[in-house]
Design a protein around this motif. Sequence first.
Motif, PDB file in Angstrom:
ATOM      1  N   PRO A 191      -4.883   0.517   2.670  1.00  0.00           N
ATOM      2  CA  PRO A 191      -3.474   0.442   2.787  1.00  0.00           C
ATOM      3  C   PRO A 191      -2.555   0.506   4.115  1.00  0.00           C
ATOM      4  CG  PRO A 191      -3.883   2.642   1.678  1.00  0.00           C
ATOM      5  CD  PRO A 191      -5.179   1.842   1.855  1.00  0.00           C
TER       6      PRO A 191
ATOM      7  N   GLY B 107       0.804  -1.208  -0.028  1.00  0.00           N
ATOM      8  CA  GLY B 107      -0.081  -0.184   0.013  1.00  0.00           C
ATOM      9  C   GLY B 107       0.786   1.392  -0.010  1.00  0.00           C
TER      10      GLY B 107
ATOM     11  N   VAL C 160      -3.045  -2.696   5.839  1.00  0.00           N
ATOM     12  CA  VAL C 160      -2.315  -3.693   5.233  1.00  0.00           C
ATOM     13  C   VAL C 160      -0.676  -3.523   6.306  1.00  0.00           C
ATOM     14  CG1 VAL C 160      -0.873  -4.714   3.426  1.00  0.00           C
ATOM     15  CG2 VAL C 160      -3.044  -4.170   3.152  1.00  0.00           C
TER      16      VAL C 160
ATOM     17  N   VAL D   6      -5.454  -3.984  -0.722  1.00  0.00           N
ATOM     18  CA  VAL D   6      -4.250  -2.797  -0.623  1.00  0.00           C
ATOM     19  C   VAL D   6      -4.726  -1.410  -1.197  1.00  0.00           C
ATOM     20  CG1 VAL D   6      -2.574  -4.610  -0.774  1.00  0.00           C
ATOM     21  CG2 VAL D   6      -3.262  -3.227  -2.956  1.00  0.00           C
TER      22      VAL D   6
END
Lengths: 467, 241
Positions: free
Chosen positions: B72, B52, B75, B68
């Motif tokens: 992000p 990300g 993640v 992603v």
Amino acid sequence: MFELFTSMVREEWRVHSTMFGSLSFALFPFLIFGIAFMGSFLIPLVAKTLPVGNLSIIVHANYLMLGLMVGGFGMLGNEVMNRRFGQASLLAYSARSLPLSERNIFANFVVKDTVYYFFLWVFPFAFGYILASPFIHVPLASALFLLLTLTLSFLFGLCGVFFLSTVYAWSKPIFWLFLLLLGIGFGGIMATGMNPALLFPPLLLHDEFSWTNLLLSCIVLACLFIVSLRLFNPESVGSEKKYKDSFTPLLQRLSALPNSPLAAKDMIDLYRSGSMIGQTIFSFIVPLVVIWFFLSLLGRFFPPHALLFLYAVTTGVIASTMYTWVTMFDNFGPYACLPVAVSTLITSKLATFTILQIIPAVFIAVVAGLSGEAAYLIPAVVLGIAVSFYAVSIMAWLCGLSPDVLVYDVKVLFVYLILVGIVITVFSAVSFLNPYYALGAVILAVPAWIFVQKAKVRWDAVDPAGF
Amino acid sequence: MTRVIEACDLSKAYGDVQAVDHVTLAVKEGALFGLLGPNGSGKTTMIRMLTGQTRPTGGEASVLGIDVVKDPVGVRKRVGIIPEQETPPSFLTAIEYLKFVAAVRKIPDIGKKADWWFDFLDFADKKDVLCKDLSRGTRQKLMFTQAFIHEPALALIDEPLINFDPIMQDLVKDYLADYVKKGRTIFISTHILEVAEEICSEFAILHKGKLLHAGPIAELKERGEHLPAFFLSLVRKDHHV
Ligand SMILES: Nc1ncnc2c1ncn2[C@@H]1O[C@H](COP(=O)(O)OP(=O)(O)OP(=O)(O)O)[C@@H](O)[C@H]1O
Ligand SMILES: [Mg+2]
């Protein structure tokens, strides 16, 4: 040597132009030109209330200021080479692998910055005035002359701060001694009732041309510049120094803030890099002392309290640039591997910014006290700080985490000038009418909040700047 | 077995340059996955998209079940990352940096863990030195520590062994091989094919942004082939097409 210089200029150009397109950047000088050209037509109108001599004081002061803002090279020293523009500024850094001395590279860097700013700011402005001069019946010679004195003003600011900041980095006691001497000299001139403009040759020169004065100005400039370059110490001092953990205690102290770890890191960065004290002196106090000096030259044309409020507004605008202190030396790189969004980072930078606002608040309060307007201390501080928060919210919205680069985007600067200009005009005028109306500036918290929210959404939606 | 990384038609274009070109890839839980490829083939871009850090221009990907593009930060919360260019914030000391990472990641009490890492990677003497004054290798040690300090289910590492001395390389290799034995996953990019052959369970080869091959190392071994030779012939062949 010249190769290095041109490459540096090219790099500087690329850094700006890749971020928002060559056109937007190329138009920047045209915007300045346009403002000067249009502005020139207002001179006959303004002249009715404000003598032209004062107008020229204001313009010269502005260029002196610009120089002051640009000139803190000595302060930055080695760090500037590595960290300005993050990893993008590889040239000054990688040039070290070439057979050139650090001083040589540094000299190139300084000259590059000077030339760069000259063509971005000084020349277009003077040129606008020159082109407008036939229409407003100003002799061409005097317009051309303005180019000279403005350039000198700019260089005075630049070399002055270059010198002071180098002395500061070189030896703190000598710096303070020097400042003390300056203060005494200044006080002496004020006390004896001599023309204070004596302290500022370009203005003197503008009022009345003389070759000796011009020569003197150039000699002073050259001396300041050469001495600064000589004093500059390219080696980063000290070896592998050990520090005890300041992060943990600071984190606890700041725990009330949102994203306190990020704010704690920023504070440590500011403090250890020397930016905190250095920037406060060179990007804040020095410019404001200079503005005070110029405003006091204008004193006769304003009601007494108006000067204080004008000063508070100016302080607010300058204080808003503290946002660049916390963003300039940081890039997104170190955060890229952490669960931190750009919006989070903006919030935390603004939190650090908020802590720094103690500096302008105290400053305005002190000025209010010194100028005998202590009665209006609270409205003045409120006005200054409100303007600062409003201006910074616009900066965050327009520039995200790269205000120092994106300001050269014409669209950005234009919108910024309009949005901030309207507000400071309105609130200056209102506070002239009645000092307590200045308290109304708290209303600026509303647009400020909205702009910050917009900033977060906007900058989360794009990839962090190409560093 | 569950898939920890799933990429479908993932692409990234920088203007005219197609850095990653319609890559479809899956990484299973417990794998030590090696992403191989010549310079500029898109490995770093791939890792940056999967974590990300940069938005794909096409396709989609999920890591540990998280999209992603949509999340992000989510993640990055779950995984550990060592980026290609190691730049820990320079005015913090090594230990302060770890405490900073821990605070951001909300890991309580990292003192003991940090000490373990300082011992393990043998840089306890640099604990109180500013990051900017650390040697490159020491900085890499610090980055290694920050990626693993929260014991992530998945770590993505761009060139894990770069800047490490031979002793460190050995240590780190063993650490990675051990790490996946506990059911966690590691995704690395590397140029050192011998190492990839030794420790990776799966690998993929990128060339000019395109996926040339993906599969288990064991498959190669069964055929009696070696990774370096396989890599060279595949890339050279593709180069001539
Ligand atoms: N920020 C960027 N802007 C423009 N192009 C980029 C950018 N990042 C990468 N590229 C281009 O994308 C392609 C892939 O780059 P990438 O860094 O992913 O390669 P790599 O496989 O990691 O190479 P290496 O083995 O040298 O690290 C290259 O052609 C590179 O020039
Ligand atoms: Mg790479």
